[in-house]
Design an enzyme around this catalytic site. Structure first.
Site, PDB file in Angstrom:
ATOM      1  N   LYS A  18       0.844  -1.201   0.000  1.00 41.40           N
ATOM      2  CA  LYS A  18       0.000   0.000   0.000  1.00 41.40           C
ATOM      3  C   LYS A  18       0.877   1.249   0.000  1.00 41.40           C
ATOM      4  O   LYS A  18       2.074   1.183   0.288  1.00 41.40           O
ATOM      5  CB  LYS A  18      -0.909  -0.028   1.229  1.00 41.40           C
ATOM      6  CG  LYS A  18      -0.149  -0.144   2.542  1.00 41.40           C
ATOM      7  CD  LYS A  18      -1.034  -0.623   3.696  1.00 41.40           C
ATOM      8  CE  LYS A  18      -0.219  -0.637   4.989  1.00 41.40           C
ATOM      9  NZ  LYS A  18      -0.999  -1.097   6.131  1.00 41.40           N
ATOM     10  N   TYR A  77      13.566  31.068   5.152  1.00 38.99           N
ATOM     11  CA  TYR A  77      12.370  31.707   5.715  1.00 38.99           C
ATOM     12  C   TYR A  77      12.564  32.030   7.197  1.00 38.99           C
ATOM     13  O   TYR A  77      13.054  31.202   7.969  1.00 38.99           O
ATOM     14  CB  TYR A  77      11.161  30.774   5.575  1.00 38.99           C
ATOM     15  CG  TYR A  77      10.583  30.741   4.182  1.00 38.99           C
ATOM     16  CD1 TYR A  77      10.099  31.903   3.576  1.00 38.99           C
ATOM     17  CD2 TYR A  77      10.513  29.542   3.481  1.00 38.99           C
ATOM     18  CE1 TYR A  77       9.565  31.856   2.299  1.00 38.99           C
ATOM     19  CE2 TYR A  77       9.973  29.494   2.204  1.00 38.99           C
ATOM     20  CZ  TYR A  77       9.498  30.668   1.618  1.00 38.99           C
ATOM     21  OH  TYR A  77       8.970  30.620   0.358  1.00 38.99           O
TER      22      TYR A  77
HETATM   23  C1  LIG Z   1      -0.013  -1.903   6.792  1.00 41.40           C
HETATM   24  C2  LIG Z   1      -0.493  -3.222   7.221  1.00 41.40           C
HETATM   25  C3  LIG Z   1       0.392  -4.300   7.353  1.00 41.40           C
HETATM   26  C4  LIG Z   1       1.896  -4.133   7.281  1.00 41.40           C
HETATM   27  O1  LIG Z   1       2.344  -3.610   8.535  1.00 41.40           O
HETATM   28  P1  LIG Z   1       3.866  -3.270   8.865  1.00 41.40           P
HETATM   29  O2  LIG Z   1       3.826  -2.790  10.267  1.00 41.40           O
HETATM   30  O3  LIG Z   1       4.266  -2.194   7.903  1.00 41.40           O
HETATM   31  O4  LIG Z   1       4.666  -4.514   8.683  1.00 41.40           O
HETATM   32  C5  LIG Z   1      -0.145  -5.552   7.612  1.00 41.40           C
HETATM   33  N1  LIG Z   1      -1.481  -5.719   7.763  1.00 41.40           N
HETATM   34  C6  LIG Z   1      -2.369  -4.687   7.684  1.00 41.40           C
HETATM   35  C7  LIG Z   1      -3.809  -4.941   7.889  1.00 41.40           C
HETATM   36  C8  LIG Z   1      -1.897  -3.404   7.429  1.00 41.40           C
HETATM   37  O5  LIG Z   1      -2.767  -2.385   7.377  1.00 41.40           O
END
Ligand SMILES: *Cc1c(COP(=O)(O)O)cnc(C)c1O
Length: 349
Positions: A40, A249
């Site tokens: 993701k 800035y």
């Molecule tokens: C993002 C996510 C993961 C991965 O988690 P990490 O802490 O990045 O290893 C796994 N399962 C779900 C449901 C997630 O939302």
């Protein structure tokens, strides 16, 4: 008319395919469960299609996205693999979801009814075991809500696997109860940190994200996880700031003596947030270049040490070790990765 193409970006990520595959193999080797990959948020900022292609070649067969747009983007790269969409199906997602190239992870009674009424096929289901984020409660399920569904993967998500707290064991017990009560083909609980909690947490399939991309989910993983991302930016201008003059800035940095300064093509719009103002650093040729003054939207100023000879368009490496940068900035390693924006050229080697 001649076609016009953008030039190479003055900002790039050097990404290590070798480190990515090494991290996946290490995570996969922690137990006998199959090891998937959370891709993701554009593969945590590194580039989801490349990650899917590289991990697919390493043997990964299960990819997790948040949304259907993300699933569509990796569809071709994941041709022989499973894609699960963690946020389930809204009404707007149904045409794409019914195309059959990915499975929804059903989270709510409405999503379950929507999927069943449409004659959707095999699906995944998320059970909430105490995080109170997404997922069906065990009470939802006990009333027969899931009867007749074909569930490929029954999942839940750990809230505090990066800490040693009773919540981990409580969630494990709740998930075991769900696994015993709900027919499914595979069960999946652990993210990166959950994998480090040991075999009890692995079930049939794990879902690491952070550790694939070089983040350290728990201290015991630190010796084994390799850095994947190195950000580099080009110098746009060199100047000498006279003693007493200010930079950036609101003039938050003032020269106490004549100082050579490099202005580089990097800013908070690239995920290099203002938390690095006066704190971050870069390096070139073994020299340490501190960030001076405020980080701007697209620019950062670096102080150049005496004796360093650089020119316009030279590249500097941004100090972005995830653990150190996290301590320095107060941003989590997740934020440091997923903030890496669209203006980087992403170069895998
Ligand atoms: C993002 C996510 C993961 C991965 O988690 P990490 O802490 O990045 O290893 C796994 N399962 C779900 C449901 C997630 O939302």
């Amino acid at each position: 008319m001649t076609a016009l193409f953008p030039p190479p970006s003055p900002l790039r990520l050097r990404l290590s395919a070798e480190a990515l595959a090494h991290n996946w193999r290490w995570l996969a080797g922690q137990g006998s469960a199959a090891c998937g990959a959370a891709v993701k948020a554009n593969g945590y900022g590194t580039g989801a299609t490349d990650v899917v292609r590289l991990l697919g070649a390493a043997g990964c067969r299960d990819f997790f996205t948040a949304t259907w747009a993300e699933a569509l983007a990796i569809r071709n790269a994941a041709a022989d693999a499973n894609i699960s969409v963690l946020h389930g199906v809204r009404e707007d997602d149904m045409p794409l979801a019914l195309a059959g190239f990915a499975r929804p992870v059903l989270n709510t009674p409405d999503q379950v009814r929507r999927w069943r009424d449409a004659g959707g096929g095999v699906c995944d289901v998320m059970i909430d075991t105490g995080m109170n984020r997404l997922g069906l409660s065990l009470a939802d399920v006990s009333s027969g809500l899931l009867d007749g569904l074909t569930i490929e993967t029954l999942t839940s998500h750990l809230a505090s696997a990066d800490e040693d707290v009773p919540q981990n064991g409580e969630q494990l017990a709740a998930f075991r109860a769900a696994v015993a009560a709900i027919p499914h083909r595979r069960a999946s609980l652990a993210n990166s940190a959950g994998i480090c909690l040991g075999n009890d947490y692995h079930f049939d399939l794990t879902r690491p994200g952070l550790a694939l991309y070089g983040g350290i989910p728990r201290p015991e993983a630190a010796p084994h996880i390799r850095a994947v991302v190195q950000a580099e930016a080009q110098i746009l201008q060199l100047r000498t700031v006279a003693a007493g003059q200010a930079v950036g800035y609101n003039a938050t940095w003032r020269a106490d003596r004549d100082t050579r300064v490099a202005i580089i093509n990097l800013g908070y719009a690239d995920g290099y947030l203002r938390a690095f103002s006066g704190k971050g650093s870069a390096s070139i040729g073994g020299y340490h270049l501190p960030v001076i003054g405020r980080v701007s939207m697209d620019l950062v100023a670096l102080a150049l040490p005496e004796g360093l000879d650089v020119g316009e368009s030279d590249w500097v490496a941004i100090d972005y070790d995830l653990s150190q940068a996290s301590c320095l900035s107060g941003l989590s390693p997740y934020e440091l990765l997923t903030g890496l924006g669209a203006r980087y050229d992403r170069l895998w080697t």
